[in-house]
Motif scaffolding. Sequence first.
Motif, short mmCIF file in Angstrom:
data_model
loop_
_atom_site.label_atom_id
_atom_site.label_comp_id
_atom_site.label_asym_id
_atom_site.label_seq_id
_atom_site.Cartn_x
_atom_site.Cartn_y
_atom_site.Cartn_z
N HIS A 152 60.96 -13.52 91.47
CA HIS A 152 61.66 -14.33 90.49
C HIS A 152 62.46 -15.41 91.23
CE1 HIS A 152 63.77 -15.32 86.72
NE2 HIS A 152 62.73 -14.74 86.14
N HIS A 153 63.35 -16.08 90.50
CA HIS A 153 64.06 -17.24 91.06
C HIS A 153 65.00 -16.89 92.21
CE1 HIS A 153 62.30 -18.99 87.61
NE2 HIS A 153 63.30 -18.86 86.77
N ASP A 154 65.36 -15.60 92.32
CA ASP A 154 66.26 -15.20 93.41
C ASP A 154 65.54 -15.08 94.74
OD1 ASP A 154 64.80 -12.93 92.91
OD2 ASP A 154 66.53 -11.58 92.82
N GLY A 155 64.21 -15.23 94.73
CA GLY A 155 63.44 -15.24 95.98
C GLY A 155 63.12 -13.88 96.54
N PHE A 156 63.54 -12.81 95.87
CA PHE A 156 63.30 -11.45 96.38
C PHE A 156 61.92 -10.98 95.96
CE2 PHE A 156 63.74 -6.77 96.14
CZ PHE A 156 64.14 -6.52 97.44
N ALA A 157 61.08 -10.65 96.95
CA ALA A 157 59.71 -10.22 96.66
C ALA A 157 59.69 -8.73 96.35
CB ALA A 157 58.80 -10.51 97.85
N MET A 158 59.07 -8.39 95.21
CA MET A 158 58.97 -6.99 94.81
C MET A 158 57.68 -6.37 95.34
SD MET A 158 61.73 -6.21 93.22
CE MET A 158 61.35 -4.72 92.29
N PHE A 159 57.25 -6.82 96.51
CA PHE A 159 56.05 -6.30 97.15
C PHE A 159 56.21 -6.45 98.67
CE2 PHE A 159 55.46 -10.79 96.43
CZ PHE A 159 54.76 -11.27 97.51
N LYS A 160 55.34 -5.81 99.40
CA LYS A 160 55.34 -5.90 100.87
C LYS A 160 54.78 -7.27 101.27
CE LYS A 160 55.08 -4.91 105.28
NZ LYS A 160 56.27 -5.02 106.15
#
Length: 562
Positions: A84-92
């Motif tokens: 999302h817009h916060d740049g945090f990837a919810m994947f490896k």
Amino acid sequence: MQEQIVENKKSIDWFTESRFGMFIHWGLYAAIGKSEWTMYGQKIPVKEYEKIAATFNPKRFNAKEWVSVAKEAGMKYIVITAKHHDGFAMFKSETEPFNIVDSTPFERDPLKELAEECAIQGLKLCFYYSHVIDWHHPHSIHEHCNNTWDYQLEEKSFYNYWNRLVKPQITELLTQYGPIGIIWFDTAGGLSKKDSEEIVQLVKKYQPDCLINSRVSHWPNFGDYQSKGDNEIPMYGEGTKAWETPMTLNKSWGYNEQDDNYKTTESIIRKMVTIFSKGGNLLLNVGPTSLGEIPIPSVEKLKEIGAWMNENGEAVYGTKESPFPYEFDWGAITVKGKKVYLHIQNNKWSTGSIRINGFKSKVKKVYLLSEPHLNVPFEQNSVEFVGLYNLHLNLQNEPPSEFISVVVVELEGELQIDSTFIEQSGMIKLDLGHSIIEKEHDHNVAKWKVKIAEKGKYEIRLITYKKAGTNWADEFNQDMILRFGNKTKNVLPKEDKIVTDSDNCQYPYSEVQSHLGTFDIETIGLFSLELGSNRIKEKAKGPEIWQAEAVKIRTIQIIKTN
């Protein structure tokens, strides 16, 4: 290549036949519990925001449970926020260590687990990816929503971000998780046409059948289907491309511990069938907690929706939109082959009868979808000299289903209707999208032709959507010119009625109804109706900015009063 940008005809069928999907907004922001725009809203420094990852441990996440909830609700695909817009990837991600595997104690890849479970349970997995906004990256540049509290805008180099993060991460998503149904892009403000084409080419290179939504670009004709605005149910006549409405169960997308403003199940189902009857898909959102649980109220709503879908799914999956280019007061219509499905709201069922003007096809039989052995008595007649065709249904005393009951009209031959605007049981809505808009002097005029089936007095109402916080007087400070038949009225619209639970309108907008005048109709037949105002705009030729207008003119409603 241009063919793929305009529409992926080969793989759009699964999407339009599915009709119903689950949106999942889940990310590091869940640990704050104030929705997904918290970093931007509170101007949280990147270094402080990164520290939240050390506490983010969604140990109750269970891919099987999530997919099962979606499947039980009747959903056919899942779209989850990969970034999302916060740049945090919810994947490896090998591209960026700011991800759930490398930066949190959880150390698992939930997207990998969801991909495996979707394959087992038969749902399509799709990924949301914020390709332009990224508050974590020093070089992300958006038209409006940038991180300027950590980084200087003039020092940003967009292609550093674009080539070193966006394209590599999209490549990871398309090469490591099996077949992906959709890459769901968001907020493309400022993206060039060249870069828009480039990102489409990248997706199609790795997965040619993966669909792309229209939010990939603000340039016209991009995307395989159109994403409507958040919580927006469109009016008739807005376009012919496949489309989808993303909708919240409450007011928030990401988890918000203070948001218990959930829509009622009845309201959600009414909005659902309105969307289906206009030929669209519904992407209904949940916002899981930092522990990885879908909130209990969301699960309960989805179970109730699922029970309705289980009973009435035949009238949803694989159906086409209503052949009538306007809404009915009692509900909505979908079509499949020689079957016409009438989705009748239970509070309208008590009237005991439904009459449809303009129904020209010969009817073979009518029955209840939930109880096919129960036939519904009907009559058909016509008044040839004015071109009026009538189907009249006599309903049983009690509606058979909860919320909305479906009546099946089975035809002897192909479906034929009078597609002109015809008053239905004393009411019709004329959407702005189906008007002809012409310039007159210093304003535009919207023009319709409408067939009136009964003599009498008719009230004309204006239906608009007003955004929260808007001052009505600032928006409507000049008279509108209303012409119906050979009579003209000048009127300044007022907020005469606020509809709190509209079938089409929802937060951040509310439906406003304004009385414009009453007219005596002394003959039946075809009439012209015109509305002139400086607030009427020419129809958009390309994508519109989502939720940009303070007030949206939507519809003229004609109501028989005696």
